[in-house]
Structures are given as structure tokens and as C-alpha cells.
Design an enzyme around this catalytic site. Structure first.
Site, short mmCIF file in Angstrom:
data_model
loop_
_atom_site.label_atom_id
_atom_site.label_comp_id
_atom_site.label_asym_id
_atom_site.label_seq_id
_atom_site.Cartn_x
_atom_site.Cartn_y
_atom_site.Cartn_z
N GLU A 62 43.24 36.21 59.23
CA GLU A 62 43.53 37.50 58.60
C GLU A 62 42.25 38.32 58.58
O GLU A 62 41.16 37.76 58.50
CB GLU A 62 43.98 37.30 57.14
CG GLU A 62 45.34 36.70 56.98
CD GLU A 62 45.66 36.36 55.51
OE1 GLU A 62 44.79 36.52 54.64
OE2 GLU A 62 46.79 35.92 55.27
N LYS B 110 39.29 40.10 56.98
CA LYS B 110 38.63 39.94 55.69
C LYS B 110 38.16 41.33 55.26
O LYS B 110 37.16 41.84 55.76
CB LYS B 110 37.45 38.97 55.82
CG LYS B 110 36.78 38.71 54.50
CD LYS B 110 35.65 37.71 54.64
CE LYS B 110 35.09 37.36 53.28
NZ LYS B 110 34.80 38.52 52.44
N ARG C 187 38.29 41.96 44.98
CA ARG C 187 39.51 41.18 44.82
C ARG C 187 40.38 41.76 43.71
O ARG C 187 39.85 42.14 42.65
CB ARG C 187 39.14 39.74 44.47
CG ARG C 187 40.31 38.80 44.47
CD ARG C 187 40.05 37.69 45.41
NE ARG C 187 41.10 36.73 45.53
CZ ARG C 187 40.89 35.50 45.96
NH1 ARG C 187 39.68 35.10 46.26
NH2 ARG C 187 41.89 34.68 46.13
N ARG D 252 38.14 39.48 40.37
CA ARG D 252 37.84 38.09 40.75
C ARG D 252 37.44 37.28 39.53
O ARG D 252 37.62 36.07 39.47
CB ARG D 252 36.70 38.13 41.75
CG ARG D 252 36.24 36.79 42.24
CD ARG D 252 34.94 36.94 42.96
NE ARG D 252 34.50 35.69 43.52
CZ ARG D 252 33.97 34.70 42.83
NH1 ARG D 252 33.83 34.81 41.52
NH2 ARG D 252 33.60 33.58 43.42
N GLU E 292 34.87 42.86 57.18
CA GLU E 292 33.68 42.01 57.17
C GLU E 292 33.77 40.86 58.14
O GLU E 292 32.78 40.18 58.38
CB GLU E 292 33.58 41.39 55.77
CG GLU E 292 32.56 41.97 54.87
CD GLU E 292 32.41 41.08 53.66
OE1 GLU E 292 31.29 40.79 53.29
OE2 GLU E 292 33.44 40.65 53.08
N LYS F 103 43.08 30.56 57.65
CA LYS F 103 43.81 29.82 56.62
C LYS F 103 44.83 28.86 57.21
O LYS F 103 45.49 29.19 58.20
CB LYS F 103 44.54 30.82 55.71
CG LYS F 103 43.63 31.79 54.99
CD LYS F 103 44.41 32.79 54.18
CE LYS F 103 43.47 33.73 53.44
NZ LYS F 103 44.20 34.75 52.68
N ARG G 57 37.17 26.15 45.86
CA ARG G 57 36.59 26.63 47.12
C ARG G 57 37.07 25.64 48.15
O ARG G 57 36.56 24.53 48.24
CB ARG G 57 35.07 26.68 47.01
CG ARG G 57 34.42 27.47 48.12
CD ARG G 57 32.93 27.64 47.89
NE ARG G 57 32.59 28.55 46.80
CZ ARG G 57 32.74 29.87 46.84
NH1 ARG G 57 33.21 30.45 47.92
NH2 ARG G 57 32.41 30.60 45.80
N LYS H 59 35.84 31.32 55.64
CA LYS H 59 35.48 32.71 55.89
C LYS H 59 34.50 32.78 57.06
O LYS H 59 33.57 31.99 57.15
CB LYS H 59 34.94 33.40 54.64
CG LYS H 59 33.95 32.65 53.81
CD LYS H 59 33.65 33.39 52.50
CE LYS H 59 32.71 32.60 51.62
NZ LYS H 59 32.44 33.14 50.32
P1 ATP Z 1 33.48 33.99 46.87
O1 ATP Z 1 34.56 34.87 46.35
O2 ATP Z 1 33.92 33.11 47.97
O3 ATP Z 1 32.64 33.35 45.80
P2 ATP Z 1 32.26 36.36 47.43
O4 ATP Z 1 32.81 36.89 46.18
O5 ATP Z 1 30.83 36.68 47.77
O6 ATP Z 1 32.44 34.86 47.57
P3 ATP Z 1 33.19 36.70 50.08
O7 ATP Z 1 32.22 35.70 50.53
O8 ATP Z 1 32.98 38.07 50.60
O9 ATP Z 1 33.25 36.87 48.54
O10 ATP Z 1 34.66 36.15 50.47
C1 ATP Z 1 35.76 35.94 49.72
C2 ATP Z 1 36.44 37.24 49.29
O11 ATP Z 1 36.99 37.95 50.40
C3 ATP Z 1 37.68 36.99 48.44
O12 ATP Z 1 37.33 36.71 47.11
C4 ATP Z 1 38.46 38.29 48.58
O13 ATP Z 1 38.02 39.20 47.59
C5 ATP Z 1 38.00 38.84 49.93
N1 ATP Z 1 39.07 38.94 50.95
C6 ATP Z 1 39.22 39.98 51.81
N2 ATP Z 1 40.23 39.79 52.64
C7 ATP Z 1 40.80 38.60 52.33
C8 ATP Z 1 41.89 37.85 52.85
N3 ATP Z 1 42.61 38.28 53.88
N4 ATP Z 1 42.17 36.66 52.27
C9 ATP Z 1 41.44 36.19 51.23
N5 ATP Z 1 40.39 36.85 50.70
C10 ATP Z 1 40.05 38.05 51.24
#
Ligand code: ATP
Length: 663
Positions: free
Chosen positions: A307, A309, A314, A329, A460, A465, A479, A485
Site C-alpha cells: 500500500e 505509505k 495517523r 497515534r 513516503e 502487509k 510492532r 515499512k
Molecule cells: P511508528 O508509528 O512505526 O512508531 P512513526 O510514527 O515514525 O513510526 P512511520 O515510521 O512513518 O511512523 O510509519 C508508520 C506510520 O505510517 C503509521 O503509524 C501510519 O501513520 C502511517 N501510514 C501511512 N500509510 C499507511 C498505510 N497504508 N498503512 C499503515 N500505516 C500507514
């Protein structure tokens, strides 16, 4: 080793009765039906504080909680809140975190010591809790105060947190003063630390949950007083702990979880407590990967999906009884910040959708150009008093998961099924609501092509998944390896970014004397509840950025370092309250003679980030959600493996100036 299995093996052999006895050497006991004395809790805190052994910590707490359950179960919720140092569920946003100035005033009033003396003592001891305790100890009192109870302390702390308005300062000082005046022995130390919002005894919430689960098992056996084999107890303990942790991640509210737990153990808990719209569950998180090959190692031969990102924030959207709310989040209620999101959502709910919990990313949207804008555009938005008509940059929702629908939890369904339901029950609305763009992929080249596409569309990278089977369920708070990711930055070889707390500042030089020229950043160590210095960041900021950081950070300046700042040898000019989290990328990590991050996990020395580069402010993360020391250690280990070196500290550097570099 997993704490749960250790406690099982060693303690269950003693049979359950031991858990209803007094802790050896305890002087603070109480009878069944009496309120739990705060002194008994303070004594357990003191014992926990005096050891670093996880097994001992869990044993002290389990014993104490078993006593609370068998003697005064009505106090259990409050005991647990005091153990995790909170006064309400996270999502209610009710916090203590009282400033140093106010606490010093209260200590002065309660003990008759003047503030200058308190300041001097604080400089020496570095812990206001200790200062309060010592000041109380040397105070001559005419009457022995009435003993504090857990119930009273908790109610007072809650009242303090809720106090707002004109004379709130005076009222708060008065209430803290009242508590302190009734303190005996070590109680003052923990009351002050609770007020500060940090207990600092090395008690993690997961340990509290494990001990709570074990205590319910022991209490039940003690009440039944039948002989039970240690094997059976071991099994029950493990299951109870697993169930409670799972249920709690779906419904993180002790007020709701504890009553059924007391009434019918974890079996009844599992039956009664479900994911509930209006109560944010802890989101599932993804593991970082460094290369497409890593993705294939995990998913080859399985059905998986990629998907986009999206680069936003969130958003967990809840709907029940006609009411929509959105949580960050961090489980913070963001409904006020995003009135436009709520408005958009209303249009895309199909008539067959009565209640739901949806997982999505909220992204800044250019409605004229029909494209995604950088995330920063959204973070400029105020958090309160936002009126839909004043909003310039609109929010666009990209939904990627459905966790609950029409009264039913979907957590145990696989992603394929959840996605189908998502698409059936919502209608995309141009420029406002869409499903995350996805592609089911089988070959490496296709992943690369889709990744490139996502970057072109201002995303990004990708989320990869698992689609089918038991590995494709939604795992709250985990996690998981079932979500990976893949960000474009990783592929450039720099690895995942770090979210770090700004704990110190360095005065600027030359043109920059009116602002901070550099900053000291820290990761979070949950075991010791401390912030460990990891790098100094000073290059790559524009004048404008430095000014805006100054404006924000200057009011957070504090005269001394917090006792829970582990600076190593870093020497910033000023310190800040731990409030601000920055996302930072680094060229690499090195073992450091100066910084303390992740110390003890790889070597006695800590790890530092070299050539750190500021990416953005993470106002959706609390300081305690910053990258933790284990994450730092793992990133270091991965780098050692990737560079083919088994050696430690291949690179020199990480000196206090090692932070500045080529960015
Ligand atoms: P984490 O949430 O893993 O601690 P982080 O807050 O720094 O790390 P990222 O590393 O950028 O976030 O990656 C996870 C975040 O990506 C998710 O919490 C969500 O907000 C975002 N995201 C964007 N697109 C998607 C998607 N398709 N599926 C799941 N998450 C997504």
C-alpha cells in the site's frame, strides 16, 4: 528471558498461599476491608526502586497486588493508576506534570523550609522527591498526622490535575501542601514524583499488567484454598498475562478492565471487554526494512499486499450512536483539530454502516492542484478552537484498515476480509476520502516500480502487509513483522529515522546569539524511565527555523537538568522540560565516549548519531513514545551487520561535537 515465565517457574513451586502473606520484612500491613494505606504502596515503590532485577520487581508488585485483591479489591484501580503514574486513561488527556516552581512552593509551605534552601538542596540531590522527604523528616511536628490512604492520595492527585481557572495555581499548591503535611517516611518522595509525572522506579506498564494478571490468579487460588499443582498454576499465569495484555491493548482503560477481571478473572474479561467505538485502541505498528530483499525474505510464497505509505498523521476514526471522533497515534482526541475530517467522514459512511473503527492516515491536501502536500502544512494547524471555515489547508483521509464494524470486532479477521468490508461500507469522495492505494504484488521489480510510483505521488514509500491467514490479523500495539515499512530514505542507505526528545540547548554564536545554535537530543529508556543523550544537532537549520525553535523552546527552559536526564558527558548550556519530539535522520551510528543512549545494551558505552539532520517536529508523539534505547541498539547492530563488520565501534567519533556534520 520473559519475565512471566521466570516468575512462573520459580514462584509457583511455593504454591499460591505464599502470595497472600506479608512481604518479608514489611512493616506496612493492613487488614481485610480496610483502605489500602499509601505507606504500603510507598514501601513497595521503595523496594522496586532498590533493585534492577525484573523478576524481583514483578514479585514485589504481584505480592502486593494479590493482597489488595484479597483484602481491599475496591482500591485496585487506584493502586494501578498510581503504579503507572497516571490518573485517567491516556485518551482523556488528564495529566499531572506539575512544574518545578509550583512543587518547590508547596514543599516550602508544607515543611516551613524557605525556597532558597530548597533550591540549594535540589541542586545537591537532583530530585525534588528526595528534597521533600528530607525536609519533612527534619521538621518538628506536634501531632502525628492521620495516615494517608491510596484512595485519598489518588483522589487528591486527580483533583489537582483537574483544577483550572484563575486561582488554580494557589489551589494546586494548597492541595499538594495538604498531602505533604500528612506524609510520613518515604511517602513524600513518591507523592512529589507522582506530581512531576514521573515515578522513576523502573516500573514499566507491561510489568504492571503482567503482575496484575498473576495477582488475580493467585488471589483466586488463595480464596479457593485448594491444593493446585505448580504446573497448572504456571499455565494459568501465562495465559492470564497474555489475555490481559491483549484485552488492554484493545481497550486501554483500567476503570473498565479491572471490574470484570476481579469478578471472573481473565475468562470473564475476554468475554466482556471488546474494542469499543469511542475508546481508542493502541495502533498496530510496522517494522522497518532496509531493502526490498528483506520484504521478500518475509513474504515470499505468501499472499501479501503493498500500500502507499502516506506521509501525514495517523487517524483512528470512531463512529457510534451518530457520533464521530478521531484519535491520534497517541490516543489523543483530535476531533477538535480536524472538524473538516469529521465533516468529510459524514459524507462517505454508507447507510448500512451504523458503527465502526477505521484506521487511516490524515494528509494535507491541495484542493486546487488535487495533490498531497507536505505533512508540515497540517502540523501548522492549531489544536483547539479550529473552525472549519478558517481552514486553508484541507485534510484528506486515506483509509487502510477497518477494525470494528456494526457492533463486531474485526481484529481476528484477516486483512483481505477487513479490506473487503472497508470497501463495501464506505464511499470514496473526491479530494476528501479514499482507500489507500494498493497493489497485490509478486515480483521484486513490481515492488520497485510501485515504490517509485508512490514517491512520485508524494508518499513516503510503501507499507507491505500480510493478506491472508493468522498472520494477517490486526495486532493492536504490536510492532509486527506482518507489516513492513519500506521508505525511500532507507533505500538510500541511511536507515529509519529517529524520534528524539529535545532536552538541552547550546547558545548560538556570532549572528546567532539571540537563539539556540544547537540542541541536545535524547532517546527514551523505558527500563530506567530516563532520557539518554544521543546527539547534538546544530547544522542544517535556516535562521527562520532557529528562531521558531527558540520561540517554542525558550519557555520550556529549566534551571537544572532533570534527575532522569542521563547526559553522559554532554554539557549543554541550558535544559528543557521534556516536551518536544523531533524526527531526525542520521548518516550512521557509532559507539560514543560521550553519549549515553542504549548504554549497556551493546557495550558499557552508549551510542551516538553521526551527522544528524532535522526532518520535522513530531507533535503526535509524546516524549515517552520517542525512539527507545532498544531501537537505537538494534539500529546500531543492523548497521554493524550491514557493513560486514562484527567489530564494535569501528568508527571513531560521537564526540560532543560529532553531531555537526555535512548536512
Ligand atoms: P511508528 O508509528 O512505526 O512508531 P512513526 O510514527 O515514525 O513510526 P512511520 O515510521 O512513518 O511512523 O510509519 C508508520 C506510520 O505510517 C503509521 O503509524 C501510519 O501513520 C502511517 N501510514 C501511512 N500509510 C499507511 C498505510 N497504508 N498503512 C499503515 N500505516 C500507514
Amino acid at each position: 528471558m520473559h519475565m512471566g515465565s521466570r516468575i512462573t517457574a520459580e514462584t509457583s513451586a511455593c504454591s499460591a498461599e505464599i502470595f497472600t502473606k506479608k512481604v518479608a520484612g514489611s512493616s506496612k500491613d493492613w487488614k481485610a476491608g480496610e483502605p489500602v494505606p499509601y505507606a504500603a504502596l510507598a514501601e513497595v515503590f521503595e523496594r522496586i526502586d532498590s533493585t534492577t532485577k525484573r523478576l524481583e520487581i514483578a514479585e514485589y508488585l504481584t505480592t502486593f497486588l494479590t493482597n489488595v485483591i484479597t483484602r481491599t479489591p475496591g482500591d485496585l484501580v487506584k493502586v494501578i493508576y498510581l503504579c503507572i503514574n497516571r490518573i485517567a486513561p491516556d485518551y482523556e488527556g488528564l495529566e499531572l506534570g506539575i512544574g518545578e516552581g509550583m512543587l518547590k512552593k508547596a514543599i516550602a509551605q508544607a515543611t516551613g523550609v524557605n525556597v532558597n534552601h530548597i533550591n540549594a538542596e535540589y541542586k545537591k540531590a537532583g530530585d525534588l522527591g528526595l528534597v521533600a522527604m528530607n525536609s519533612r523528616a527534619t521538621q518538628a511536628t506536634l501531632f502525628k498526622p492521620k495516615a494517608l490512604t491510596v484512595n485519598h492520595v489518588f483522589n487528591k492527585l486527580r483533583e489537582i490535575a483537574k483544577t483550572t481557572g484563575a486561582s488554580s495555581q494557589t489551589k494546586k499548591v494548597g492541595s499538594i501542601n495538604g498531602l505533604l503535611a500528612a506524609c510520613q517516611g518515604q511517602e513524600a518522595k513518591f507523592i512529589i514524583r507522582s506530581c512531576e509525572g514521573k515515578l522513576r522506579i523502573g516500573l514499566a506498564e507491561q510489568t504492571v499488567l503482567g503482575s496484575l494478571a498473576h495477582a488475580t490468579v493467585y488471589a483466586r487460588h488463595a480464596q479457593e484454598s485448594k491444593k493446585v499443582s505448580s504446573d497448572r498454576i504456571a499455565k494459568e499465569l501465562e495465559e492470564a498475562s497474555k489475555t490481559l495484555k491483549t484485552v488492554f491493548s484493545e481497550c486501554p482503560n483500567y476503570d473498565l478492565v479491572i471490574p470484570p477481571l476481579l469478578e471472573g478473572g481473565t475468562e470473564l474479561l475476554r468475554e466482556k471487554i471488546r474494542i469499543t467505538p469511542g475508546i481508542p485502541l493502541k495502533p498496530m505498528l510496522a517494522k522497518p526494512t532496509k531493502a526490498i530483499s528483506e520484504v521478500l525474505d518475509r513474504f515470499e510464497g505468501k499472499k501479501f499486499t503493498c500500500e502507499y505509505k502516506y506521509d501525514g498523521e495517523r487517524a483512528q476514526v470512531h463512529f457510534a450512536d451518530g457520533k464521530l471522533s478521531v484519535f491520534s497515534r497517541n490516543s489523543e482526541d483530535m476531533s477538535v483539530k480536524y472538524p473538516d475530517l469529521i465533516e468529510h467522514m459524514q459524507k462517505c459512511i454508507k447507510p448500512n454502516t451504523q458503527s465502526f473503527v477505521l484506521d487511516a492516515e490524515a494528509v494535507a491536501w491541495d484542493k486546487d492542484e488535487h495533490k498531497i502536500l507536505p505533512f508540515q502544512e497540517l502540523s501548522k494547524r492549531k489544536r483547539k478552537d479550529v473552525k472549519a471555515e478558517d481552514i486553508k489547508v484541507k485534510v484528506h483521509i486515506f483509509a487502510f484498515d477497518l477494525l470494528y464494524l456494526n457492533g463486531e470486532s474485526l481484529l481476528k479477521k484477516d486483512l483481505e476480509h477487513r479490506r473487503e468490508l472497508l470497501r463495501e461500507h464506505f464511499t470514496p469522495v473526491e479530494g476528501q476520502f479514499a482507500f489507500a492505494k494498493s497493489r497485490d504484488i509478486y515480483a521484486v521489480e513490481e515492488i520497485q516500480a510501485f515504490l517509485d510510483e508512490s514517491i512520485q505521488d508524494s508518499c513516503e514509500g510503501l507499507m507491505v502487509k500480510m493478506m491472508e491467514g493468522d498472520d494477517a490479523t490486526y495486532e493492536p500495539s504490536r510492532r509486527s513483522l506482518n507489516w513492513l515499512k519500506l521508505k525511500k530514505d532507507y533505500l538510500a542507505g541511511v536507515g529509519d529515522s529517529f524520534d528524539l526528545v529535545v532536552i538541552g540547548g547550546y547558545h548560538g554564536r556570532g549572528k546567532r546569539t539571540s537563539v539556540y545554535g544547537a540542541f541536545l537530543l535524547a532517546c527514551y529508556d523505558p527500563e530506567s524511565e530516563s532520557y539518554q543523550a544521543i546527539t547534538k544537532i546544530g547544522t542544517g537549520f535556516s535562521e527562520e527555523m532557529l528562531e521558531s525553535h527558540y520561540k517554542f523552546l525558550h519557555p520550556l527552559e529549566i534551571p537544572n537538568k532533570k534527575p532522569y536526564y542521563d547526559l553522559g558527558d554532554a554539557k549543554p548550556d541550558v535544559f528543557f522540560e521534556p516536551k518536544v519530539v523531533w524526527e531526525v535522520l542520521a548518516a550512521d551510528l557509532s559507539l560514543s565516549p560521550v553519549y549515553s543512549a542504549a548504554k549497556g545494551l551493546i557495550e558499557t558505552r552508549g551510542v551516538s548519531l553521526r551527522f544528524p539532520r532535522f526532518i520535522r517536529i513530531r507533535d503526535d508523539k509524546d516524549p515517552d513514545d520517542a525512539s527507545n534505547s532498544e531501537f537505537v541498539a538494534e539500529a546500531y547492530q543492523r548497521q554493524v551487520v550491514a557493513s560486514g563488520g562484527g567489530g564494535k565501534g569501528k568508527k571513531k567519533g560521537g564526540g560532543e561535537d560529532g553531531g555537526d556534520g555535512f548536512w
